[in-house]
Enzyme design. Structure first.
Site, PDB file in Angstrom:
ATOM      1  N   GLN A   9       7.840   5.478  -4.859  1.00 54.29           N
ATOM      2  CA  GLN A   9       8.888   5.932  -5.769  1.00 54.29           C
ATOM      3  C   GLN A   9       9.284   7.375  -5.465  1.00 54.29           C
ATOM      4  O   GLN A   9       8.444   8.193  -5.144  1.00 54.29           O
ATOM      5  CB  GLN A   9       8.370   5.820  -7.203  1.00 54.29           C
ATOM      6  CG  GLN A   9       9.463   5.603  -8.210  1.00 54.29           C
ATOM      7  CD  GLN A   9       8.946   5.003  -9.514  1.00 54.29           C
ATOM      8  OE1 GLN A   9       7.937   4.332  -9.529  1.00 54.29           O
ATOM      9  NE2 GLN A   9       9.644   5.243 -10.594  1.00 54.29           N
ATOM     10  N   LEU A  89       3.691   2.254  -4.728  1.00 43.68           N
ATOM     11  CA  LEU A  89       4.579   1.091  -4.632  1.00 43.68           C
ATOM     12  C   LEU A  89       4.667   0.577  -3.194  1.00 43.68           C
ATOM     13  O   LEU A  89       4.738  -0.632  -2.942  1.00 43.68           O
ATOM     14  CB  LEU A  89       5.982   1.504  -5.116  1.00 43.68           C
ATOM     15  CG  LEU A  89       7.151   0.619  -4.672  1.00 43.68           C
ATOM     16  CD1 LEU A  89       7.127  -0.694  -5.413  1.00 43.68           C
ATOM     17  CD2 LEU A  89       8.469   1.336  -4.865  1.00 43.68           C
ATOM     18  N   ARG A 113       5.705  -5.166 -11.968  1.00 45.36           N
ATOM     19  CA  ARG A 113       5.013  -3.874 -11.957  1.00 45.36           C
ATOM     20  C   ARG A 113       5.887  -2.792 -12.592  1.00 45.36           C
ATOM     21  O   ARG A 113       5.442  -2.009 -13.437  1.00 45.36           O
ATOM     22  CB  ARG A 113       4.678  -3.506 -10.509  1.00 45.36           C
ATOM     23  CG  ARG A 113       3.936  -2.176 -10.319  1.00 45.36           C
ATOM     24  CD  ARG A 113       3.757  -1.922  -8.825  1.00 45.36           C
ATOM     25  NE  ARG A 113       2.837  -0.846  -8.531  1.00 45.36           N
ATOM     26  CZ  ARG A 113       3.192   0.417  -8.275  1.00 45.36           C
ATOM     27  NH1 ARG A 113       4.473   0.759  -8.306  1.00 45.36           N
ATOM     28  NH2 ARG A 113       2.284   1.336  -7.985  1.00 45.36           N
ATOM     29  N   HIS A 195      -0.982   6.134 -12.104  1.00 45.10           N
ATOM     30  CA  HIS A 195      -2.315   6.278 -11.488  1.00 45.10           C
ATOM     31  C   HIS A 195      -3.280   7.076 -12.362  1.00 45.10           C
ATOM     32  O   HIS A 195      -3.991   7.954 -11.886  1.00 45.10           O
ATOM     33  CB  HIS A 195      -2.194   6.891 -10.077  1.00 45.10           C
ATOM     34  CG  HIS A 195      -1.312   6.079  -9.185  1.00 45.10           C
ATOM     35  ND1 HIS A 195      -1.712   4.864  -8.670  1.00 45.10           N
ATOM     36  CD2 HIS A 195      -0.043   6.272  -8.753  1.00 45.10           C
ATOM     37  CE1 HIS A 195      -0.708   4.351  -7.955  1.00 45.10           C
ATOM     38  NE2 HIS A 195       0.318   5.188  -8.006  1.00 45.10           N
TER      39      HIS A 195
END
Length: 297
Positions: A9, A89, A113, A195
């Protein structure tokens, strides 16, 4: 040995993927399949939308995935990886490119996701911050000592670590990090604490989808974010992919391990050149390139 790397991203840009669509019938077919699976014409947003349009999480993640994977497919026989890795990603792009999951399943998983992460972001205000100029161990120590949820999230390259957590804890940690000598501790314009433990609701949602998806042995080792080591076993790949949303991205360690295992050329497949820059900061001797295609006759 050839290592192919796939961005995450932040690599999106207006007009992304249009050159692929115009040059390749294979690309056109794959983009249309993706439009059908997603239930909206993502190609309209990718090719003609503004930077603001591309920022929507439900668009950003599939758009970067599609740009990367379709480019790898269009490369055809010239795409011969000895190893692959993707940043966050980008790990999904790497898995499809290496044949571990189908294109269609990849699109479905990335869409799920993105939506699951968006929901998790809305449940609790949270953010991320880039920390420059401090050793990882110092950043980790300050995160551990800061009140609230704040963790190391992205080990991008030596001296560049992204932290993730609730807004107050991130702000407190940034002040301490600056006092400790960080060149910068800058809150990033992101939707949430990727994360980190705050992504647990998204992890649970995505876990069910990953478990239900058919994985096969990839054509080459994939260096996964969670372990930074070469993996070929489908069950381990699945487990690591599920852990990825709440665990740190060990990009520095992954690149170092790929070099130790014989990688000599890192080719970035997808939008931008962010990963090439990081590879060079991890190891100045490493060769880097961008994947490009010729027009099909």
């Amino acid at each position: 040995m050839n290592a192919y790397i796939f961005p995450g991203q932040g690599a999106q840009f207006p007009g992304m993927g249009l050159d692929l669509y115009e040059k390749s019938p294979i690309a056109q077919e794959l983009f249309e399949i993706a439009n059908n699976i997603l239930g909206f014409n993502i190609t309209d947003i990718m090719f003609e939308g503004s930077a603001e349009d591309l920022k929507q999480t439900k668009v950003t993640q599939p758009a970067i995935f599609l740009h990367s994977v379709i480019l790898a497919k269009v490369l055809g026989d010239s795409f011969k990886p000895d190893m692959v890795a993707g940043h966050s990603l980008g790990e999904f792009s790497a898995l499809v490119a290496a044949g571990a999951i189908s294109f269609e399943d990849g699109v479905k998983l990335v869409s799920k996701r993105a939506i699951a992460m968006q929901k998790a972001c809305e449940m609790q205000p949270s953010t991320m911050a880039a920390v420059l100029g401090l050793e990882d161990a110092i950043v980790e120590k300050i995160c551990a000592e800061t009140e609230g949820i704040v963790v190391a999230a992205n080990y991008n390259c030596p001296g560049q670590l992204v932290i993730s957590g609730d807004i107050d804890a991130i702000n407190r940690a940034c002040e301490t990090l600056k006092a400790e000598g960080a060149k910068r501790a800058l809150v990033l314009p992101v939707g949430g604490a990727f994360h980190s433990p705050l992504m647990e609701p998204a992890r649970e949602e995505l876990a069910a989808a990953i478990e239900a998806t058919n994985f096969v042995k990839p054509n080459c080792p994939i260096y996964q974010n969670v372990t930074a080591s070469a993996v070929m076993d489908e069950a381990i790949i699945k487990a690591n992919l599920i852990s990825q949303l709440t665990a740190p991205v060990k990009w520095t360690q992954s690149v170092q391990q790929m070099i130790a295992d014989g990688a000599t050329l890192f080719t970035e497949v997808g939008p931008g050149k962010v990963l090439q820059g990081l590879v060079k900061k991890i190891n100045r001797e490493a060769q880097t390139a961008s994947a490009t295609i010729e027009s099909e006759s």
